[in-house]
Design a protein around this motif. Structure first.
Motif, PDB file in Angstrom:
ATOM      1  N   VAL A  50       0.877  -1.175   0.000  1.00 18.72           N
ATOM      2  CA  VAL A  50       0.000   0.000   0.000  1.00 18.72           C
ATOM      3  C   VAL A  50       0.907   1.215   0.000  1.00 18.72           C
ATOM      4  N   GLY A  51       0.808   2.030  -1.044  1.00 22.03           N
ATOM      5  CA  GLY A  51       1.659   3.202  -1.065  1.00 22.03           C
ATOM      6  C   GLY A  51       1.752   3.846  -2.424  1.00 22.03           C
ATOM      7  N   GLN A  52       2.839   4.569  -2.616  1.00 22.61           N
ATOM      8  CA  GLN A  52       3.043   5.351  -3.834  1.00 22.61           C
ATOM      9  C   GLN A  52       3.699   4.512  -4.921  1.00 22.61           C
ATOM     10  N   TRP A  53       3.323   4.823  -6.168  1.00 18.76           N
ATOM     11  CA  TRP A  53       3.826   4.128  -7.351  1.00 18.76           C
ATOM     12  C   TRP A  53       4.316   5.132  -8.376  1.00 18.76           C
ATOM     13  N   ARG A  58       7.063   0.378  -6.977  1.00 21.83           N
ATOM     14  CA  ARG A  58       6.938   1.028  -5.672  1.00 21.83           C
ATOM     15  C   ARG A  58       7.953   2.170  -5.634  1.00 21.83           C
ATOM     16  N   ASN A  59       7.466   3.368  -5.379  1.00 15.52           N
ATOM     17  CA  ASN A  59       8.315   4.570  -5.339  1.00 15.52           C
ATOM     18  C   ASN A  59       7.682   5.572  -4.391  1.00 15.52           C
ATOM     19  N   GLY A  60       8.469   6.076  -3.449  1.00 17.07           N
ATOM     20  CA  GLY A  60       7.931   7.024  -2.476  1.00 17.07           C
ATOM     21  C   GLY A  60       7.682   6.306  -1.160  1.00 17.07           C
ATOM     22  N   GLN A  61       6.664   6.719  -0.427  1.00 19.94           N
ATOM     23  CA  GLN A  61       6.329   6.124   0.865  1.00 19.94           C
ATOM     24  C   GLN A  61       5.379   4.950   0.683  1.00 19.94           C
ATOM     25  N   GLY A  62       5.593   3.909   1.470  1.00 18.39           N
ATOM     26  CA  GLY A  62       4.680   2.782   1.384  1.00 18.39           C
ATOM     27  C   GLY A  62       4.936   1.726   2.436  1.00 18.39           C
ATOM     28  N   THR A  63       3.977   0.797   2.543  1.00 16.74           N
ATOM     29  CA  THR A  63       4.057  -0.310   3.478  1.00 16.74           C
ATOM     30  C   THR A  63       3.915  -1.615   2.714  1.00 16.74           C
ATOM     31  N   TYR A  64       4.889  -2.507   2.880  1.00 11.63           N
ATOM     32  CA  TYR A  64       4.853  -3.826   2.259  1.00 11.63           C
ATOM     33  C   TYR A  64       4.679  -4.837   3.381  1.00 11.63           C
ATOM     34  N   TYR A  76       7.518  -3.946   6.072  1.00 14.72           N
ATOM     35  CA  TYR A  76       8.489  -2.863   5.896  1.00 14.72           C
ATOM     36  C   TYR A  76       7.670  -1.595   5.673  1.00 14.72           C
ATOM     37  N   VAL A  77       7.956  -0.583   6.465  1.00 12.22           N
ATOM     38  CA  VAL A  77       7.296   0.714   6.332  1.00 12.22           C
ATOM     39  C   VAL A  77       8.382   1.743   6.077  1.00 12.22           C
ATOM     40  N   GLY A  78       8.267   2.445   4.956  1.00 15.27           N
ATOM     41  CA  GLY A  78       9.289   3.443   4.678  1.00 15.27           C
ATOM     42  C   GLY A  78       9.343   3.853   3.232  1.00 15.27           C
ATOM     43  N   GLU A  79      10.534   4.275   2.834  1.00 16.53           N
ATOM     44  CA  GLU A  79      10.737   4.818   1.502  1.00 16.53           C
ATOM     45  C   GLU A  79      11.116   3.713   0.513  1.00 16.53           C
ATOM     46  N   TRP A  80      10.710   3.937  -0.752  1.00 16.31           N
ATOM     47  CA  TRP A  80      10.963   3.011  -1.846  1.00 16.31           C
ATOM     48  C   TRP A  80      11.521   3.775  -3.039  1.00 16.31           C
ATOM     49  N   LYS A  81      12.332   3.086  -3.827  1.00 18.64           N
ATOM     50  CA  LYS A  81      12.836   3.658  -5.072  1.00 18.64           C
ATOM     51  C   LYS A  81      13.004   2.530  -6.080  1.00 18.64           C
ATOM     52  N   ASP A  82      12.396   2.673  -7.228  1.00 25.81           N
ATOM     53  CA  ASP A  82      12.494   1.685  -8.306  1.00 25.81           C
ATOM     54  C   ASP A  82      12.138   0.281  -7.834  1.00 25.81           C
ATOM     55  N   GLY A  83      11.119   0.185  -6.967  1.00 25.95           N
ATOM     56  CA  GLY A  83      10.623  -1.110  -6.522  1.00 25.95           C
ATOM     57  C   GLY A  83      11.359  -1.721  -5.347  1.00 25.95           C
ATOM     58  N   LEU A  84      12.398  -1.042  -4.832  1.00 30.03           N
ATOM     59  CA  LEU A  84      13.202  -1.574  -3.733  1.00 30.03           C
ATOM     60  C   LEU A  84      13.124  -0.665  -2.512  1.00 30.03           C
ATOM     61  N   ALA A  85      13.263  -1.260  -1.328  1.00 32.91           N
ATOM     62  CA  ALA A  85      13.358  -0.474  -0.107  1.00 32.91           C
ATOM     63  C   ALA A  85      14.605   0.390  -0.228  1.00 32.91           C
TER      64      ALA A  85
END
Length: 124
Positions: A50-53, A58-64, A76-85
């Protein structure tokens, strides 16, 4: 039968598009915009994000939240870039162990604190 000829750039674009489609096909967007915006995706494994795409990743803030039998409830709750924590984030395992800090490409050299108060080496 007609022979298909692709330039190197066309081949790279085709491979990238195929990889992206396979990644998206792994899951199903059940709410919002899982391409460029805010959305919720569930995966066949039981995992959920659940988060930004951005650009289908997955990019931006989100929860996996992990839904597999061995890690059910871990997240994992936090920042994402190019699909990775990537960036500030916190991983909480199903057993209660918490890893918090700066993540880079799904890896964190952070200290993990276990429920009994012990911890693994890493940056505090």
């Amino acid at each position: 039968m007609k022979k298909l000829t692709l330039t190197e750039d066309q081949l790279i674009q085709l491979i990238e598009r195929t990889i992206k489609e396979q990644t998206v096909e792994d899951g199903k967007c059940i709410k919002g915009d899982c391409e460029n915006g805010q959305g919720t995706m569930v995966y066949g494994s039981g995992d959920k994000y659940v988060g930004q795409w951005r650009n289908g990743m997955r990019n931006g803030q989100g929860t996996y939240t992990y839904g597999g039998p061995d890690d059910n409830g871990a997240n994992y709750v936090g920042e994402w870039k190019d699909g990775l924590a990537h960036g500030q984030g916190t991983m909480t395992r199903a057993d209660g162990a918490v890893t918090e800090g700066i993540w880079e490409k799904d890896y964190c050299r952070c200290r993990t604190v276990f429920p009994d108060g012990t911890y693994s080496p890493g940056q505090a």
